[in-house]
Design a protein around this motif. Sequence first.
Motif, PDB file in Angstrom:
ATOM      1  N   UNK A 306      21.374  37.918  41.833  1.00 27.36           N
ATOM      2  CA  UNK A 306      21.639  36.842  43.323  1.00 27.36           C
ATOM      3  C   UNK A 306      22.589  36.018  42.272  1.00 27.36           C
ATOM      4  N   UNK A 307      21.879  35.593  41.017  1.00 20.77           N
ATOM      5  CA  UNK A 307      23.160  34.705  40.617  1.00 20.77           C
ATOM      6  C   UNK A 307      24.371  35.117  40.411  1.00 20.77           C
ATOM      7  N   UNK A 308      24.860  36.099  40.146  1.00 22.60           N
ATOM      8  CA  UNK A 308      26.155  36.607  39.961  1.00 22.60           C
ATOM      9  C   UNK A 308      26.816  36.886  41.224  1.00 22.60           C
ATOM     10  N   UNK A 309      26.102  36.979  42.138  1.00 22.81           N
ATOM     11  CA  UNK A 309      26.424  36.836  43.581  1.00 22.81           C
ATOM     12  C   UNK A 309      26.913  35.018  44.094  1.00 22.81           C
ATOM     13  N   UNK A 310      26.600  34.327  43.800  1.00 25.18           N
ATOM     14  CA  UNK A 310      26.360  33.243  44.134  1.00 25.18           C
ATOM     15  C   UNK A 310      27.342  32.952  43.111  1.00 25.18           C
ATOM     16  N   UNK A 311      28.116  33.205  41.827  1.00 26.58           N
ATOM     17  CA  UNK A 311      28.765  32.618  41.531  1.00 26.58           C
ATOM     18  C   UNK A 311      29.903  33.571  41.089  1.00 26.58           C
ATOM     19  N   UNK A 312      29.775  34.594  41.902  1.00 27.61           N
ATOM     20  CA  UNK A 312      31.084  35.219  42.172  1.00 27.61           C
ATOM     21  C   UNK A 312      31.993  34.525  42.734  1.00 27.61           C
ATOM     22  N   UNK A 313      30.805  34.186  44.753  1.00 24.59           N
ATOM     23  CA  UNK A 313      31.281  33.948  45.187  1.00 24.59           C
ATOM     24  C   UNK A 313      31.615  32.231  44.958  1.00 24.59           C
ATOM     25  N   UNK A 314      31.199  31.502  44.331  1.00 28.20           N
ATOM     26  CA  UNK A 314      31.751  30.156  44.022  1.00 28.20           C
ATOM     27  C   UNK A 314      33.286  30.179  43.200  1.00 28.20           C
ATOM     28  N   UNK A 315      33.677  31.077  42.024  1.00 31.37           N
ATOM     29  CA  UNK A 315      34.172  31.703  41.561  1.00 31.37           C
ATOM     30  C   UNK A 315      35.443  32.089  42.731  1.00 31.37           C
ATOM     31  N   UNK A 316      34.858  32.258  42.999  1.00 37.77           N
ATOM     32  CA  UNK A 316      36.019  33.556  44.203  1.00 37.77           C
ATOM     33  C   UNK A 316      36.834  32.199  45.410  1.00 37.77           C
ATOM     34  N   UNK A 317      36.045  31.975  45.344  1.00 33.05           N
ATOM     35  CA  UNK A 317      36.840  30.250  46.817  1.00 33.05           C
ATOM     36  C   UNK A 317      37.519  29.558  45.812  1.00 33.05           C
ATOM     37  N   UNK A 318      37.141  29.245  44.527  1.00 30.23           N
ATOM     38  CA  UNK A 318      38.074  28.279  44.154  1.00 30.23           C
ATOM     39  C   UNK A 318      39.781  28.958  43.557  1.00 30.23           C
ATOM     40  N   UNK A 319      38.911  30.997  42.999  1.00 29.67           N
ATOM     41  CA  UNK A 319      40.379  31.553  42.842  1.00 29.67           C
ATOM     42  C   UNK A 319      41.017  31.564  44.358  1.00 29.67           C
ATOM     43  N   UNK A 320      40.607  31.606  45.255  1.00 36.29           N
ATOM     44  CA  UNK A 320      41.695  31.802  46.356  1.00 36.29           C
ATOM     45  C   UNK A 320      42.659  30.321  46.357  1.00 36.29           C
ATOM     46  N   UNK A 321      41.404  29.807  46.300  1.00 38.54           N
ATOM     47  CA  UNK A 321      42.406  28.051  46.662  1.00 38.54           C
ATOM     48  C   UNK A 321      44.126  27.688  45.052  1.00 38.54           C
ATOM     49  N   UNK A 322      43.491  28.634  44.516  1.00 35.58           N
ATOM     50  CA  UNK A 322      44.138  28.395  43.220  1.00 35.58           C
ATOM     51  C   UNK A 322      45.455  29.634  42.970  1.00 35.58           C
ATOM     52  N   UNK A 323      45.206  31.015  43.577  1.00 36.54           N
ATOM     53  CA  UNK A 323      45.903  32.130  43.854  1.00 36.54           C
ATOM     54  C   UNK A 323      47.112  31.699  44.752  1.00 36.54           C
ATOM     55  N   UNK A 363      37.230  40.982  45.403  1.00 35.54           N
ATOM     56  CA  UNK A 363      37.387  41.037  44.322  1.00 35.54           C
ATOM     57  C   UNK A 363      36.577  40.553  43.226  1.00 35.54           C
ATOM     58  N   UNK A 364      36.122  39.561  43.244  1.00 36.73           N
ATOM     59  CA  UNK A 364      35.039  37.984  42.810  1.00 36.73           C
ATOM     60  C   UNK A 364      33.890  38.238  42.617  1.00 36.73           C
ATOM     61  N   UNK A 365      33.445  38.848  43.813  1.00 37.68           N
ATOM     62  CA  UNK A 365      32.314  38.594  43.981  1.00 37.68           C
ATOM     63  C   UNK A 365      31.737  40.296  43.953  1.00 37.68           C
ATOM     64  N   UNK A 366      32.541  41.708  43.805  1.00 36.55           N
ATOM     65  CA  UNK A 366      32.601  42.828  43.170  1.00 36.55           C
ATOM     66  C   UNK A 366      32.349  42.100  41.626  1.00 36.55           C
ATOM     67  N   UNK A 367      33.318  42.273  41.277  1.00 36.51           N
ATOM     68  CA  UNK A 367      34.409  41.773  39.936  1.00 36.51           C
ATOM     69  C   UNK A 367      32.978  41.633  39.236  1.00 36.51           C
ATOM     70  N   UNK A 368      32.199  40.323  39.542  1.00 34.85           N
ATOM     71  CA  UNK A 368      30.912  39.236  38.998  1.00 34.85           C
ATOM     72  C   UNK A 368      29.916  40.656  39.071  1.00 34.85           C
ATOM     73  N   UNK A 369      29.614  41.270  40.091  1.00 35.76           N
ATOM     74  CA  UNK A 369      28.639  41.740  39.712  1.00 35.76           C
ATOM     75  C   UNK A 369      28.658  42.903  39.046  1.00 35.76           C
ATOM     76  N   UNK A 370      29.674  43.675  39.078  1.00 39.97           N
ATOM     77  CA  UNK A 370      30.229  45.045  38.491  1.00 39.97           C
ATOM     78  C   UNK A 370      29.982  44.433  36.737  1.00 39.97           C
TER      79      UNK A 370
END
Lengths: 847, 360
Positions: A306-323, A363-370
């Motif tokens: 669950x934590x990985x999911x949260x972190x993955x989601x948060x990181x991914x959103x920031x990443x999308x903006x960066x991207x 990618x962010x969420x799956x990567x973080x879960x994986x």
Amino acid sequence: MNSLLGRLCFKSLRYQPKLLILLMTSIAIGVSLIVGMDIAIQSSNLAFERTTSSLTGKATHQIIGSGQGVSDQVYFEIRKITQNIAPVMKEDVYVVGFGKIPFKLLGVDPFAEAPFRDYFDSQYAKESISIEALLTRKNAVVLSNTLANRFGVRQGSSLSVVVGGRPFQLFVASTIEPRDKINDRFLQDVIVADISVAKELSNRFDTLDQIDVLVDRDDQETLDKIQNVLPKGVQVVLSANRTRTIREMTKAFETNLFALSLLALLVGLFLVWSAMSFSVIRRKSEFSLLRCMGLTSKQIFLMIAFQALLVGLGGALVGVLFGAFMGKFLVLSVSQTMSDLFFVTHVRQASWTFATVLKGITFGVLGSLLAMLLPALEVARIRPREGLSLKTIEVTQYGRIISKCLLVSVFVLLLSAGLLIGQPKSLMASLVAALGVILAFSAIIPLAAWIVVRMLSCIKKLTVLEFAAWRLLHALPRTAIPMAALMVSLATVIGITGMVESFRETVVSWLDQRLVGDVYITVPNQGPSRAPAVLDEKVIAFLKSSSEVSRLEYLRSISVETNLGPSQLVAFENNSFKNPKAFLQSIVPPKEVWKKVLGGDIMISEPLAFRWGIKKAGEAIDLLTPKGWRSFKIAAIYYDYASSQGVIGMSLSNYQELFSDMRVNAVAAILKNSTRSSDISTNSLERLKSIQVLDIKPNRDIRSEVMEIFSRTFSITQSLKWLAVFVAFVGIMSSLLSQTIENIREYGLLRAIGFRRGEISLQIFCESLLMSLIAWVVSVPLGVMLTYIMVYIINYRAFGWTLQMHLDKTLFLHTLLLTILAATLSSIYPSWKTLQLRPMEMLKLDQ
Amino acid sequence: MYWLLCIVMFLSHSSWSEPFEVANPAQSLVFPRDHGEHRSFKTEWWYYTGHLLTEDGRRFGYQLTFFRNALGNKVHVSDRKSKWATNQLYFTHFAISDSQEKKHHFAERFSRGMKPLAFIQTQPFQLVLEDWLVSGSTPGTANLSAKAPKFEINLQLQPKKDLMLQGSNGFSQKGFNRKNSSHYYSYSRLYTTGQIKIGDQKFNVTGQSWMDHEYSTSLLEKSQRGWDWFAIQLNNQSELMLFQLRDQRGSYYYYRVGKLNDKGGNSKTLDMSGAEFVPISYFKSEKSGGQYPIKWKVTIPKENIDLTVTAIFENQEMMTSVVYWEGATDISGQINKGQVKGMGYLEMTGYAENISKRFE
């Protein structure tokens, strides 16, 4: 998961803000790479669509001629058969002050346009368009509002342009608001004019570039009637076939972009994996405590997930903006390369769709879960008391890790080799194989670390380094990943630099062979999409009469139809082909190839042979000439790096006879006094330039220009390379930081038993240096291997170019320096952090 | 389709800097010169309409009209090198009204004025827009051929009477201001034979046609909205040309003109005082929203003319870039108390849109 567990998840994250930031940053960087590259690929697609749709419109067929277009008369004849045809003129237009990428002038007949292109099919356009001005005014054009704003012009203004080397003032007859955003985007590259204006600007009065035709699929009768009135040298082709040809050309480029995004994905994944495993393993005492309090393994696992999911989601959103931000820059680079290599495009916007965002987030969420999967399973398995004792997991496991990784490495390597051999033509297969090799080498890292540590332990008097080495080895599950990330980055640097250098060297030696003239005269800034403009006859006459010139060599370049599709035909009278190195293969000894060509055979360049699957010289190609279809024997396949699409080479005298065309596009002047550093006198220059706007370049300038286009082509690759280095650097630093945070108690203990601050810093630096060095050691063979794959396999499969591999040894030294720099920089913050604390504080911190 | 609309919009937005010639009453028409085009005038048309019958009595009406329009500013064109550069626009309207099926087929084509795409030739006489063409020794002795995707005509025309100069010696005033006028003549009775084809059906036909040639620079005043134009061929071998201009209030009488061509080919301008063209029934077009009178009571008391004009069927609307109604009609009534019958062509403009804006 119950609410208590949920709260626990949030709290444990909240109380470790640094760790949270580290995790999210890792994910964000990985995601931003994916999103950025995806945007670049999308823009390449858009550029393609814009080019084809804006110019092809809804035409089902096109009537095209052999190099010199289709006579007006043909159009008039066909107009009597069907009204669903439209005349088209295309010309490259350079707008003064708007760079070296030309805009496309589309000359159309407004009265025939309706069924084909619908830019003006708009309720907005009908009020503003002035057909009167469009038809009657000299040099009148129509611009989309967006393009007009970009040029800073409005209805009634004039616009300075250069067409075919001649300056013109265009009159903006109308600006239009296209019906929708798609049309607006199409019209960002296109200046529309009446066919009469296009003819005057292009100085071609009796021919059309093509005739667009709209015929029902089952209306063979009309097609037959059209066919019957076509003169020799003119044919009807399916629009889709022509579009497909351009598509094929750009596909290799896009595949390479995709491969870069895969590489970005891999580096990003490494990073996320590294950060997640740290986070999980670091908190194993916390999890053990929870187990003691009665939580089951499954609950622990779910909590981490669950934590990985949260972190993955948060990181991914920031990443999308960066991207999205990064994509903006990548698009500019892609657009320039497309314009240099394939067709004119002015795609500037980063077009990103919901799919891009979704891809990034997934990618962010799956990567973080994986990434959390393995460490989480490990932690979930520990017994309640076990985790409370120190470092039991890592210390006991490095041997197993090394052997497992080695197995994986050998397996992946074999698989990649199999793929390369099994799919000898597929570009995608070679890219996947390259990724496989990268993965295989990454898996060698633990073994490499073990060997380095063993070697270090043999050397005495290296207490600090040896200590660091053993600590590193015992922490392999955590340290291997950032090492792999750095290793991949360094290997990428070696591989890409090696490939670009090999390319450069090959091109330089090819230029040496081919550039025989002292001065080259052409019409400037020719776009890649059509045959270059013709030199004025007065220019040739002047050169012929010039006392400075000893000899002239002419070149004529046109688009020609063949039985295998459209291609560029270059006719020349060049002696450079006497060089045996010029040919990949030939039907006669290299020295006699030119004789064959003079006798009526043709040559084709290597990329064309690759693109059309021509394996051997001696085969024949049919060309559409004004005298009808003619078959030509291929006397030789020659090396050529001027065009990734490939060209057909013919002798000028044969061309002139077959095509009844005495015009030329370029002249190479061999000067009488070539000691004067290949320049012609200022007088002559001024006289020539008063006749036509010309590009008059000495031999050396041509070289530098080719090299400039060359660097532009690889700019995206280069920027990605440095991005990978940056990512790896962040990876190493984050890993060191985590390690330091985790080992803070240990450092406290060292301080307590008498280690000085400097020694602790040295300890941290040594760990960092070791990690980096191990990465470098593995990166060198991988880098060489990647260079080999890129030079001999990927480049050939993508463009059909054979390159000579060229690896500068100083490159390895440069990467070593880069490695040491990375190690130094990444150890600064963790050292500083440790030095801030007193030994007693450090000892307490870990409790 | 909007492309075409855009093109036609120039009619209202032209801002030609070089003035066009206006119709001049002192200028008499000279033939064959004036069968050809007059580029010094802004607008010009050659109008063929007619009534065709098959052997078994099936009736068709047809229209084939060539329009020429100058896009102003000749100066700009003379400056141009490309032979595609032009300031002449040609467009052609082609229609067949099928009385049995009550179906009105129509088509429109545009082209720049450029040989061989579209051009007018005086001798031998030719009107050409791609493969739609009229050719002959004069506009009256001519072959007409046009082929739209689903219908076509191929007709031979022979005049039964000499041409008739409209208005005063060919000068036709269109309102109270003499500036708004045209040069105008007609072939009011042309014997016609030939074939028409609708879908896969071919018909051999014979009948009567009417031809108008008119050129002007200014036709309507701002206060005028449109016109109703009648070309009537009666069984007493006389013909009538009538038109009225309507003002912005639509139905209100503004200006009326009539000309009679008798059996012997002698023409006479009619005294229109007290004349009335009264709409009796209407057809409302669903496509354009225009409401067209399709039955008229025409009375010209001073000339003892009392006629009823009835469309052979309601919907003969031309949904072309300019929307108007142009179709075949039946005529019945009295002239000088004698019963007459006949066939006519009726053109009504300004019902779906304000036509005067196109001639500003």
